[in-house]
Scaffold this active site. Structure first.
Site, PDB file in Angstrom:
ATOM      1  N   GLY A  14       0.886  -1.352   0.171  1.00  0.00           N
ATOM      2  CA  GLY A  14      -0.060   0.135   0.186  1.00  0.00           C
ATOM      3  C   GLY A  14       0.784   1.716  -0.225  1.00  0.00           C
ATOM      4  N   LEU A 123      -1.255   0.786  12.535  1.00  0.00           N
ATOM      5  CA  LEU A 123      -1.846   1.871  12.170  1.00  0.00           C
ATOM      6  C   LEU A 123      -2.933   2.375  12.541  1.00  0.00           C
ATOM      7  CD1 LEU A 123      -0.093   2.485   8.992  1.00  0.00           C
ATOM      8  CD2 LEU A 123       1.042   3.030  11.215  1.00  0.00           C
ATOM      9  N   LYS A 127     -10.554   8.594  12.482  1.00  0.00           N
ATOM     10  CA  LYS A 127     -11.805   7.931  12.232  1.00  0.00           C
ATOM     11  C   LYS A 127     -12.312   7.149  12.972  1.00  0.00           C
ATOM     12  CE  LYS A 127     -12.795   9.353   7.294  1.00  0.00           C
ATOM     13  NZ  LYS A 127     -11.353   9.957   7.231  1.00  0.00           N
ATOM     14  N   GLU A 255     -19.638  11.038   7.405  1.00  0.00           N
ATOM     15  CA  GLU A 255     -18.747  12.065   7.094  1.00  0.00           C
ATOM     16  C   GLU A 255     -18.779  12.780   8.545  1.00  0.00           C
ATOM     17  OE1 GLU A 255     -16.649  13.162   2.965  1.00  0.00           O
ATOM     18  OE2 GLU A 255     -18.459  14.542   2.936  1.00  0.00           O
TER      19      GLU A 255
HETATM   20  N1  LIG Z   1      -4.275   6.992   3.563  1.00  0.00           N
HETATM   21  C1  LIG Z   1      -5.187   7.580   4.744  1.00  0.00           C
HETATM   22  O1  LIG Z   1      -5.152   8.767   4.143  1.00  0.00           O
HETATM   23  C2  LIG Z   1      -5.182   7.055   5.819  1.00  0.00           C
HETATM   24  C3  LIG Z   1      -5.210   7.956   6.800  1.00  0.00           C
HETATM   25  C4  LIG Z   1      -5.085   7.570   8.479  1.00  0.00           C
HETATM   26  C5  LIG Z   1      -4.820   6.321   8.659  1.00  0.00           C
HETATM   27  N2  LIG Z   1      -4.791   5.318   7.762  1.00  0.00           N
HETATM   28  C6  LIG Z   1      -4.311   4.148   7.778  1.00  0.00           C
HETATM   29  O2  LIG Z   1      -3.145   3.636   7.777  1.00  0.00           O
HETATM   30  C7  LIG Z   1      -2.783   2.141   6.951  1.00  0.00           C
HETATM   31  C8  LIG Z   1      -2.165   2.225   6.060  1.00  0.00           C
HETATM   32  O3  LIG Z   1      -3.254   2.965   4.143  1.00  0.00           O
HETATM   33  P1  LIG Z   1      -2.768   2.817   3.014  1.00  0.00           P
HETATM   34  O4  LIG Z   1      -2.800   4.721   2.716  1.00  0.00           O
HETATM   35  O5  LIG Z   1      -1.376   2.669   2.711  1.00  0.00           O
HETATM   36  O6  LIG Z   1      -3.367   2.344   1.927  1.00  0.00           O
HETATM   37  P2  LIG Z   1      -3.629   1.174   1.166  1.00  0.00           P
HETATM   38  O7  LIG Z   1      -2.637   1.942   0.248  1.00  0.00           O
HETATM   39  O8  LIG Z   1      -5.570   0.885   0.321  1.00  0.00           O
HETATM   40  O9  LIG Z   1      -2.970  -0.015   1.331  1.00  0.00           O
HETATM   41  C9  LIG Z   1      -3.748  -1.125   2.374  1.00  0.00           C
HETATM   42  C10 LIG Z   1      -3.070  -2.292   1.794  1.00  0.00           C
HETATM   43  O10 LIG Z   1      -3.443  -3.395   2.984  1.00  0.00           O
HETATM   44  C11 LIG Z   1      -2.859  -4.744   1.792  1.00  0.00           C
HETATM   45  N3  LIG Z   1      -4.306  -5.047   2.457  1.00  0.00           N
HETATM   46  C12 LIG Z   1      -5.520  -5.012   2.511  1.00  0.00           C
HETATM   47  N4  LIG Z   1      -6.596  -5.960   2.745  1.00  0.00           N
HETATM   48  C13 LIG Z   1      -5.588  -6.963   3.607  1.00  0.00           C
HETATM   49  C14 LIG Z   1      -5.842  -8.597   4.063  1.00  0.00           C
HETATM   50  N5  LIG Z   1      -7.011  -8.873   4.463  1.00  0.00           N
HETATM   51  N6  LIG Z   1      -4.276  -8.694   3.792  1.00  0.00           N
HETATM   52  C15 LIG Z   1      -3.357  -8.130   4.434  1.00  0.00           C
HETATM   53  N7  LIG Z   1      -3.380  -7.328   2.821  1.00  0.00           N
HETATM   54  C16 LIG Z   1      -4.129  -6.280   3.010  1.00  0.00           C
HETATM   55  C17 LIG Z   1      -3.286  -4.226   0.426  1.00  0.00           C
HETATM   56  O11 LIG Z   1      -2.811  -5.139  -0.492  1.00  0.00           O
HETATM   57  P3  LIG Z   1      -3.595  -5.717  -1.027  1.00  0.00           P
HETATM   58  O12 LIG Z   1      -4.898  -5.471  -1.351  1.00  0.00           O
HETATM   59  O13 LIG Z   1      -2.852  -6.672  -2.048  1.00  0.00           O
HETATM   60  O14 LIG Z   1      -4.100  -7.348   0.395  1.00  0.00           O
HETATM   61  C18 LIG Z   1      -2.406  -2.933   0.237  1.00  0.00           C
HETATM   62  O15 LIG Z   1      -1.357  -3.538   0.915  1.00  0.00           O
HETATM   63  C19 LIG Z   1      -4.684   1.785   7.126  1.00  0.00           C
HETATM   64  O16 LIG Z   1      -4.648   0.833   8.202  1.00  0.00           O
HETATM   65  C20 LIG Z   1      -4.969   3.211   6.968  1.00  0.00           C
HETATM   66  O17 LIG Z   1      -6.703   2.919   7.850  1.00  0.00           O
HETATM   67  C21 LIG Z   1      -4.056   5.425   6.169  1.00  0.00           C
END
Ligand SMILES: NC(=O)c1ccc[n+]([C@@H]2O[C@H](COP(=O)([O-])OP(=O)(O)OC[C@H]3O[C@@H](n4cnc5c(N)ncnc54)[C@H](OP(=O)(O)O)[C@@H]3O)[C@@H](O)[C@H]2O)c1
Length: 333
Positions: A14, A123, A127, A255
């Site tokens: 991700g 992480l 929300k 939201e």
């Molecule tokens: N982006 C934001 O604005 C934001 C803000 C606050 C917190 N966060 C938190 O930060 C973290 C990372 O976010 P990100 O933006 O990097 O998300 P992302 O780009 O959507 O990446 C998600 C990752 O998780 C993997 N994944 C999803 N479901 C899975 C499962 N069941 N088993 C194993 N791997 C799985 C996906 O790969 P596959 O689909 O190939 O499995 C991908 O590698 C999350 O926990 C999110 O809640 C994000």
């Protein structure tokens, strides 16, 4: 911290996981970096870019504890970034969100304990504070699991903490890329949910650096919250298209007008440090230090005033339009 150590990143393909792996490779000499995720194509593409001999790629689902346990053999540090994170998808498919975000968290905890991993950081998201949608509620449940896991460690050395932050500027599906796409497609206006809406704003690199730092700071049981600026959604729209009309379309289900990172109801647990807050646990740990006013780096914090809330709408730091432009240029958004 990561020199000659083995690190596993769930959700390693991700946005967060990739930059985390890149940053560790640039700053340390890790023994192994294990990328754990489901989709083989994303892993194949990441392998083309990240082919350092210490990189390992594991296909697996966080819902599968045995596979996680296998991947965590010999691992010292785990970053749990895998999640289902789209609010509408989680509302329509609630059990899928629960299985990944809650059962997945539980599996990460058991796999880490079984393998005597040293430290785990999960992480979280703003929300999760006073949640009003299932995504946030599952992340709050996940935070609670990671905090309580420090009491399950028993004779194990494993310690768990969480990092909670706000919107990552430019992340997949977020508002600025959405506005930019609309402009490219010739839109004659930008949709604004509410003229007063605000969000916390962080760059992906600052998120990565904050997590890295907290591996040094953590005792186990903390929810770390960085002090970051807020933005007004109307200013974000003006920063990408100063002359385009804005039309108010109304807040969407699930939201909030403003996001919260430290709720007023948790003010008795909140400790303020120079550049971050710590939400200390609601529970007492049997076998470890329960004083969170001093961290492992020797930094000291003070309890906040009763009723204090860290809210994107009342934040004391808002980015102006020109600061948003500078921020986005630096963060490559
Ligand atoms: N982006 C934001 O604005 C934001 C803000 C606050 C917190 N966060 C938190 O930060 C973290 C990372 O976010 P990100 O933006 O990097 O998300 P992302 O780009 O959507 O990446 C998600 C990752 O998780 C993997 N994944 C999803 N479901 C899975 C499962 N069941 N088993 C194993 N791997 C799985 C996906 O790969 P596959 O689909 O190939 O499995 C991908 O590698 C999350 O926990 C999110 O809640 C994000």
């Amino acid at each position: 911290m990561f020199n000659n150590q083995s690190v596993l990143i769930t959700g390693g393909t991700g946005s967060f996981g990739k930059l985390y792996a890149k940053t560790i490779l640039e700053r340390y000499n890790p023994k192994r970096i294990v990328i754990f995720s489901r989709d083989e194509l994303k892993q194949f593409e990441m392998q083309q870019e990240f082919n350092h001999p210490c990189m390992r790629y594991f296909i697996g689902d966080v819902r599968d504890k045995d596979r996680l346990s296998q991947a965590m053999r010999g691992i010292d540090y785990v970053i749990h970034a895998a999640a289902m994170k789209q609010v509408p998808a989680s509302e329509y498919n609630p059990m899928e969100c629960i299985k990944t975000n809650i059962h997945g968290a539980e599996n990460v905890i058991h796999a880490a304990l079984d393998n005597n991993v040293e430290k785990v950081i999960a992480l979280s998201t703003d929300k999760a504070a006073n949640p009003i949608n299932l995504y946030g509620a599952t992340k709050l449940a996940s935070d609670k699991l990671f905090v309580a896991a420090n009491n399950m460690a028993g004779g194990h050395k494993t310690r768990f903490a969480a990092v909670r932050y706000g919107n990552v500027a430019g992340s997949r599906g977020s508002v600025v890329p959405f506005f930019k796409k609309m402009i490219e497609e010739g839109a004659d206006h930008l949709p604004i949910t509410h003229e007063d809406m605000t969000r916390f704003w962080i760059s992906l690199q600052d998120g990565v650096d904050f997590v890295l730092k907290n591996f040094d700071r953590m005792k186990g049981g903390e929810i770390f919250v960085p002090k970051i600026p807020s933005v007004r959604i109307v200013d974000l729209a003006k920063s990408v298209a100063p002359d385009l009309e804005q039309k108010i379309v109304g807040i969407r289900p699930g939201e909030k007008l403003h996001e919260i990172m430290c709720p007023a109801d948790d003010s008795h647990l909140t400790i303020e440090f120079d550049d971050h807050f710590v939400l200390s646990p609601t529970i007492t740990f049997r076998s470890s230090d329960n004083d969170f006013t001093e961290n492992k780096l020797g930094e000291t914090g003070k309890p906040v005033e009763q009723g204090f809330e860290y809210n994107s709408g009342s934040n004391n730091h808002f980015l102006t339009i020109s600061e948003i432009l500078d921020f986005h240029e630096k963060a490559d958004v």
